[in-house]
Design a protein around this motif. Sequence first.
Motif, mmCIF file in Angstrom:
data_model
loop_
_atom_site.group_PDB
_atom_site.id
_atom_site.type_symbol
_atom_site.label_atom_id
_atom_site.label_comp_id
_atom_site.label_asym_id
_atom_site.label_seq_id
_atom_site.Cartn_x
_atom_site.Cartn_y
_atom_site.Cartn_z
ATOM 1 N N ASN A 178 -8.074 9.130 10.232
ATOM 2 C CA ASN A 178 -7.045 8.342 9.546
ATOM 3 C C ASN A 178 -7.583 7.914 8.180
ATOM 4 O OD1 ASN A 178 -8.773 6.170 9.986
ATOM 5 N ND2 ASN A 178 -7.507 5.229 11.569
ATOM 6 N N PRO A 179 -6.793 7.224 7.362
ATOM 7 C CA PRO A 179 -7.278 6.844 6.024
ATOM 8 C C PRO A 179 -8.552 6.007 6.042
ATOM 9 C CG PRO A 179 -4.898 6.659 6.105
ATOM 10 C CD PRO A 179 -5.350 6.934 7.513
ATOM 11 N N ILE A 180 -8.695 5.133 7.027
ATOM 12 C CA ILE A 180 -9.912 4.317 7.110
ATOM 13 C C ILE A 180 -11.120 5.201 7.363
ATOM 14 C CG2 ILE A 180 -11.080 2.504 8.418
ATOM 15 C CD1 ILE A 180 -8.306 1.300 8.983
ATOM 16 N N ALA A 182 -9.152 -12.628 -2.727
ATOM 17 C CA ALA A 182 -10.590 -12.917 -2.687
ATOM 18 C C ALA A 182 -11.166 -12.705 -1.292
ATOM 19 C CB ALA A 182 -10.850 -14.345 -3.154
ATOM 20 N N ASN A 183 -10.343 -12.892 -0.254
ATOM 21 C CA ASN A 183 -10.808 -12.750 1.125
ATOM 22 C C ASN A 183 -10.553 -11.355 1.705
ATOM 23 O OD1 ASN A 183 -11.971 -15.399 2.114
ATOM 24 N ND2 ASN A 183 -10.059 -16.109 1.183
ATOM 25 N N GLY A 184 -10.435 -10.369 0.835
ATOM 26 C CA GLY A 184 -10.330 -8.980 1.293
ATOM 27 C C GLY A 184 -8.921 -8.467 1.463
ATOM 28 N N GLY A 185 -7.932 -9.270 1.098
ATOM 29 C CA GLY A 185 -6.547 -8.843 1.253
ATOM 30 C C GLY A 185 -6.083 -7.924 0.139
ATOM 31 N N TYR A 218 -13.625 13.599 -3.354
ATOM 32 C CA TYR A 218 -12.245 13.278 -3.772
ATOM 33 C C TYR A 218 -11.275 13.341 -2.598
ATOM 34 C CZ TYR A 218 -7.969 13.520 -6.637
ATOM 35 O OH TYR A 218 -6.744 13.272 -7.200
ATOM 36 N N CYS A 219 -10.353 12.405 -2.576
ATOM 37 C CA CYS A 219 -9.230 12.425 -1.636
ATOM 38 C C CYS A 219 -7.948 12.299 -2.453
ATOM 39 C CB CYS A 219 -9.345 11.280 -0.627
ATOM 40 S SG CYS A 219 -7.902 11.134 0.455
ATOM 41 N N PRO A 220 -7.050 13.275 -2.384
ATOM 42 C CA PRO A 220 -5.851 13.248 -3.246
ATOM 43 C C PRO A 220 -4.784 12.260 -2.812
ATOM 44 C CG PRO A 220 -5.810 15.171 -1.842
ATOM 45 C CD PRO A 220 -7.139 14.520 -1.606
ATOM 46 N N PHE A 221 -4.746 11.938 -1.494
ATOM 47 C CA PHE A 221 -3.743 10.986 -1.013
ATOM 48 C C PHE A 221 -4.149 10.427 0.346
ATOM 49 C CE2 PHE A 221 -1.907 15.370 -1.323
ATOM 50 C CZ PHE A 221 -2.304 15.833 -0.076
ATOM 51 N N ALA A 222 -4.320 9.126 0.369
ATOM 52 C CA ALA A 222 -4.547 8.377 1.604
ATOM 53 C C ALA A 222 -4.176 6.934 1.299
ATOM 54 C CB ALA A 222 -6.003 8.463 2.060
ATOM 55 N N TYR A 223 -3.637 6.243 2.287
ATOM 56 C CA TYR A 223 -3.269 4.843 2.053
ATOM 57 C C TYR A 223 -4.477 4.096 1.509
ATOM 58 C CZ TYR A 223 1.322 5.454 4.042
ATOM 59 O OH TYR A 223 2.613 5.862 4.239
ATOM 60 N N GLY A 224 -4.275 3.442 0.350
ATOM 61 C CA GLY A 224 -5.373 2.826 -0.372
ATOM 62 C C GLY A 224 -5.899 1.563 0.296
ATOM 63 N N TYR A 225 -7.207 1.361 0.203
ATOM 64 C CA TYR A 225 -7.878 0.165 0.725
ATOM 65 C C TYR A 225 -8.774 -0.390 -0.377
ATOM 66 C CZ TYR A 225 -6.364 0.938 5.534
ATOM 67 O OH TYR A 225 -5.608 1.065 6.671
ATOM 68 N N SER A 226 -8.351 -1.482 -0.981
ATOM 69 C CA SER A 226 -9.125 -2.042 -2.086
ATOM 70 C C SER A 226 -10.511 -2.487 -1.647
ATOM 71 C CB SER A 226 -8.372 -3.213 -2.720
ATOM 72 O OG SER A 226 -8.326 -4.336 -1.846
ATOM 73 N N ALA A 246 0.838 -1.202 0.000
ATOM 74 C CA ALA A 246 0.000 0.000 0.000
ATOM 75 C C ALA A 246 0.869 1.245 0.000
ATOM 76 C CB ALA A 246 -0.917 0.022 1.223
ATOM 77 N N THR A 247 0.294 2.314 -0.495
ATOM 78 C CA THR A 247 0.882 3.647 -0.403
ATOM 79 C C THR A 247 -0.271 4.643 -0.550
ATOM 80 O OG1 THR A 247 2.813 4.929 -1.128
ATOM 81 C CG2 THR A 247 1.317 4.189 -2.847
ATOM 82 N N PRO A 248 -0.105 5.891 -0.142
ATOM 83 C CA PRO A 248 -1.169 6.861 -0.408
ATOM 84 C C PRO A 248 -1.430 7.010 -1.907
ATOM 85 C CG PRO A 248 0.236 7.678 1.320
ATOM 86 C CD PRO A 248 0.909 6.448 0.773
ATOM 87 N N VAL A 249 -2.689 6.875 -2.269
ATOM 88 C CA VAL A 249 -3.143 7.038 -3.654
ATOM 89 C C VAL A 249 -4.409 7.902 -3.631
ATOM 90 C CG1 VAL A 249 -2.147 4.895 -4.547
ATOM 91 C CG2 VAL A 249 -4.418 4.846 -3.479
#
Length: 382
Positions: free
Chosen positions: A211-213, A301-304, A227-235, A118-121
């Motif tokens: 926080n990002p969550i 598939a299990n949210g990872g 819109y959020c320009p940068f926060a750690y991504g969560y698929s 992960a990284t901020p996206v």
Amino acid sequence: MEKIILKGITWGHSRGLLPLQAYAQRFNELNPEVEIVWKKRTLQEFADFPIEELTKSYDLLIIDHPWVGCAAATSCVLPLDRHLPKEYLINQQENQVGRSHDSYFFGGHQWALAIDAATPVASYRKDLFEKNKTLIPDTWSGVLELAKAGKVAAPAIPIDLLMNFYMFCQFHGQIPFQSDREVVDHYTGLKALETMRGFYGLLDPQFFNANPIKVAEIMSSSDDYWYCPFAYGYSNYSRPGYARNILTYGNLVKYKDNQRLRSTLGGTGLAVSEFSANKDWALKYAQEIVSESNQIHEYTANGGQPGHRKAWLDERNNLLTQNFFSNTIQTLDESFIRPRYHGYLHFQDHAGDPIRDFLMGKLDADAVLEKVDKIYKKSKNV
């Protein structure tokens, strides 16, 4: 025959827990004599109780790559290069996302496997942009214009502000931590803080406690922010059914000379405790869950949010997540790796506080840099 129980510690989000539990169940089906129990805790609890102490109580640990300097200094987790097949580690290295695998290599040893990347996206509500016939920002100036309209969210707790301070120092031309005496030169630090104040001053003050969550939850549960320009991504938030509304993710925006912002690499690694009474079983589980096959299929598939590149390029995984992986992999490949020296985590735990104080109008910029450098020198024992 007495059952073998392995204990693992991870962080409390679907992304950080469910894929570990899912493979623990499968591992038990294949190895009935072994049960793996995963416990979750908050990110703050990770900061409050040192991981090196946790290695005495847990067999498997989810860690952050800046901790590997401590691992090398204390030898409290296993150097995996001495325990896992060479060809397996070569596969991991050749298929890393960004430098996720390399980030856990320190002092000549591999202290963890990159189980998560992960990284901020950038993230946004595609439906709201389409409904309002508005273009999604692709430049920093476009982000500022949308923020002035009150449609931008971003995490602004101390740790995220510090990660973005690194980003904005590079925005102004200097990579942080090139000196043992200061994080960046005074001029660059002042320019970075000025740019951050110009942006965060446009946001709702509630984000200084988000926080990002929390930001992802706000954006996916209401129509207030587009819109959020940068926060750690969560698929997870790009998967249908996970939240009320889907978030779409993309690479960071451009700022000058067609360059994109460079965010700070996150993700997690899986380490095995030196104190484990069942090291062979712990190593077997670690090797299997971070394997190419599991990362591509069951883990995702299990949210990872896998650490293996082939999982990010997999067509089914991108269909599942509205192209989360293919849309953001460039930003991960370009991301900045934090320092990993023994002592850095002291800096990371404290250096974001003065930046937040500055952005909230409680401290001037010169005082921020003085405090940050003081914390840095203490962490380096300089």
